[in-house]
Design a protein around this motif. Sequence first.
Motif, PDB file in Angstrom:
ATOM      1  N   THR A  50       0.835  -1.201   0.000  1.00 13.54           N
ATOM      2  CA  THR A  50       0.000   0.000   0.000  1.00 13.54           C
ATOM      3  C   THR A  50       0.868   1.248   0.000  1.00 13.54           C
ATOM      4  O   THR A  50       0.624   2.198  -0.759  1.00 13.54           O
ATOM      5  N   ALA A  53       2.522   1.723  -3.456  1.00 15.51           N
ATOM      6  CA  ALA A  53       1.543   2.233  -4.421  1.00 15.51           C
ATOM      7  C   ALA A  53       1.310   3.729  -4.211  1.00 15.51           C
ATOM      8  O   ALA A  53       1.303   4.503  -5.170  1.00 15.51           O
ATOM      9  N   ASN A  54       1.150   4.134  -2.970  1.00 10.71           N
ATOM     10  CA  ASN A  54       0.938   5.555  -2.674  1.00 10.71           C
ATOM     11  C   ASN A  54       2.183   6.382  -2.986  1.00 10.71           C
ATOM     12  O   ASN A  54       2.086   7.489  -3.519  1.00 10.71           O
ATOM     13  N   GLU A  59      -2.309   2.830  -8.626  1.00  9.53           N
ATOM     14  CA  GLU A  59      -3.314   1.964  -8.012  1.00  9.53           C
ATOM     15  C   GLU A  59      -2.646   0.677  -7.541  1.00  9.53           C
ATOM     16  O   GLU A  59      -1.809   0.110  -8.250  1.00  9.53           O
TER      17      GLU A  59
END
Length: 70
Positions: A50, A53-54, A59
């Motif tokens: 996560t 991705a950020n 996405e």
Amino acid sequence: MIKFNSNKIKGLRNEHNDSQERLANILNISTTSYAQKERGERDFKVSEVTFIANYYNVEIGIFFDKIVGK
């Protein structure tokens, strides 16, 4: 069936000219541990995927492959 593809993290990292050491430091893990995860020898934590991705503003779904026929 959906399968995680750690090679996609490696590809994204290379596209941004980042090193394994840099991402390992950001994730607060050893470079060895990060390299093992990127090679698929160990699993990334959901929180790590996560964060990556950020960090790259993508996405999270791009790190997964759909396996047909399973």
